[in-house]
Design an enzyme around this catalytic site. Sequence first.
Site, PDB file in Angstrom:
ATOM      1  N   GLY A 133       0.828  -1.209   0.000  1.00  0.00           N
ATOM      2  CA  GLY A 133       0.000   0.000   0.000  1.00  0.00           C
ATOM      3  C   GLY A 133       0.852   1.244   0.000  1.00  0.00           C
ATOM      4  O   GLY A 133       1.926   1.265  -0.597  1.00  0.00           O
ATOM      5  N   ASN A 134       0.393   2.290   0.683  1.00  0.00           N
ATOM      6  CA  ASN A 134       1.131   3.553   0.668  1.00  0.00           C
ATOM      7  C   ASN A 134       1.950   3.736   1.941  1.00  0.00           C
ATOM      8  O   ASN A 134       1.750   3.037   2.939  1.00  0.00           O
ATOM      9  CB  ASN A 134       0.178   4.733   0.452  1.00  0.00           C
ATOM     10  CG  ASN A 134      -0.769   4.929   1.625  1.00  0.00           C
ATOM     11  OD1 ASN A 134      -0.360   5.252   2.731  1.00  0.00           O
ATOM     12  ND2 ASN A 134      -2.054   4.724   1.380  1.00  0.00           N
ATOM     13  N   VAL A 186       0.088   4.619   5.477  1.00  0.00           N
ATOM     14  CA  VAL A 186      -0.468   3.457   6.180  1.00  0.00           C
ATOM     15  C   VAL A 186       0.663   2.502   6.562  1.00  0.00           C
ATOM     16  O   VAL A 186       0.622   1.864   7.614  1.00  0.00           O
ATOM     17  CB  VAL A 186      -1.547   2.745   5.318  1.00  0.00           C
ATOM     18  CG1 VAL A 186      -2.109   1.531   6.035  1.00  0.00           C
ATOM     19  CG2 VAL A 186      -2.678   3.713   4.988  1.00  0.00           C
ATOM     20  N   GLU A 196       5.602  -3.211   1.087  1.00  0.00           N
ATOM     21  CA  GLU A 196       5.688  -2.990  -0.358  1.00  0.00           C
ATOM     22  C   GLU A 196       4.945  -1.690  -0.644  1.00  0.00           C
ATOM     23  O   GLU A 196       3.718  -1.666  -0.734  1.00  0.00           O
ATOM     24  CB  GLU A 196       5.057  -4.162  -1.116  1.00  0.00           C
ATOM     25  CG  GLU A 196       5.813  -5.470  -0.965  1.00  0.00           C
ATOM     26  CD  GLU A 196       7.144  -5.473  -1.715  1.00  0.00           C
ATOM     27  OE1 GLU A 196       7.334  -4.615  -2.601  1.00  0.00           O
ATOM     28  OE2 GLU A 196       7.987  -6.330  -1.412  1.00  0.00           O
ATOM     29  N   CYS A 247       1.955   0.435  -9.047  1.00  0.00           N
ATOM     30  CA  CYS A 247       2.956   0.977  -8.116  1.00  0.00           C
ATOM     31  C   CYS A 247       4.300   1.238  -8.785  1.00  0.00           C
ATOM     32  O   CYS A 247       5.057   2.094  -8.353  1.00  0.00           O
ATOM     33  CB  CYS A 247       3.151   0.032  -6.936  1.00  0.00           C
ATOM     34  SG  CYS A 247       3.658  -1.616  -7.439  1.00  0.00           S
TER      35      CYS A 247
END
Length: 508
Positions: free
Chosen positions: A209-210, A213, A231, A265
Amino acid sequence: HTHTHTHTHTHTHCTSVSLTQYGSSMSREQLVVERARRAFQTGMSKPLKFRVHQLKNLHRFITERRKDIADAVNKDLNKVKLFETLGLEGEIDVAVERLAEWAAPRPVEKSLLTILDEVYIQPEPLGVVLIIGAWNYPWAVTLQPLVAAIAAGNAAVVKPSEVSSHSAKVMEELLPLYLDKELYPVVCGGVSETQELLRQRFDHIFYTGNSTVGKLVMEAAARHLTPVTLELGGKSPCYIDKDVDLRVACRRITWGKFVNCGQTCIAPDYILCEPSIQDRVVEEIRKCITEFYTDDPKSFEDYGRIINQRHFQRVMSLLEGSTVAIGGDSDQSQCYIAPTVLKDVTGGSKVMQEEIFGPLLPIVTVSGVDEAIQFINEREKPLALYVFSPDNKLIRRVIAETSSGALVANDCLVHFTVSALPFGGVGNSGMGRYHSQHGFDQLSHLRACLIKKLNLEDANAMRYPPHTAKKLGWARFFLLKRVNLRRLRRMALLALFSAMTAFIVQVR
């Protein structure tokens, strides 16, 4: 992979655990984790035969339920062609084929003191792994870590992203029909369910995710000293050398940027090039957009949509203050944003302040490779770095003078498909890695093992206090000193070869 768990839509019906089984005071998430841990503690996930069987079942799930998976992805992201499960099947095939080799003891070089001992590394399962998936490729980035977790002999709680709600529902309903329900449960839900999961103790957390978070995940993991694989994403630069074949370069960049509507991504986030080639780059990309998506991408079935209204508004707001060279049109009711190129963008532009994660491609002009390298190094380390150039020296220089999760020259995205390459970030773009054996090792404990025999105690005497082994003075020094056995072996072979050569010459 960005912006995964900031969505409020939840599914609370997701786990079929009896609340009376362990007592009603436990939360649903707590029960699932407890049940997975108990299943792991029976040892059932450790035998290689069991792991291979579960991996084959996962492969069967993808094969048999391909239509359900494709329909869900189409509803979530308007993707007509299902490419992401192809890599997944390949990953499972590699794991099944090579699992015995990965899980086997790995002999290591010995010292003279341990030359008669058994010295090796033994991979062992960590325990219960939490996998938090992302919405942009809801199957690949959720199930690939699961392949690694199963192969390494762990239990795994799978938390698909609630943003890709159709995929999450299919995963929750159908995956338990193929995999062991207790060892590999699927838990759906939004922010509150994810927070409750993160309050539980795991042996590893794997989050896609980002970075915002990601920091919260790491903070929650720290309370239990749980290791994490993060990741994440970031702004992946793409430098175009003025001497490259622009037709080929722009074709590959256009594909890498606009596939999945820019929601990848490792998509090239922005272009760096010299001002003299900016207009030609724009024109070549314009031709490629028309070739790939026709003159009307909105009605072309193979051009995706932004995942939801919130992300649509976020991406559209990034256009503020920039000059549109191609595209720019949108339809909020459909979450449609046309493939868009922005020119004369500067490092201070709004579009350059965060990962775009949408179909906007800014062009930032630089004076050459020196300024490009400086521009890249002044910012957070990206997940991927792309360089297009016919000059191998220039490519090697970019490799030597920058840092990123991966570097790809003269193409985009393709490194994700090479299972032998580790996939992961560095710095702000993440930590840890997966794919093939890299994933197996990431979700294993590589345990140091040394087995010594109980005889030959005289040889052991040299490590005891000096007065107990006076006769071994020089030998003690020689044996305790770190000796390069490989070098000794080479010297011995060289001496043997020299002796044989001398003998043959003498005989002749």
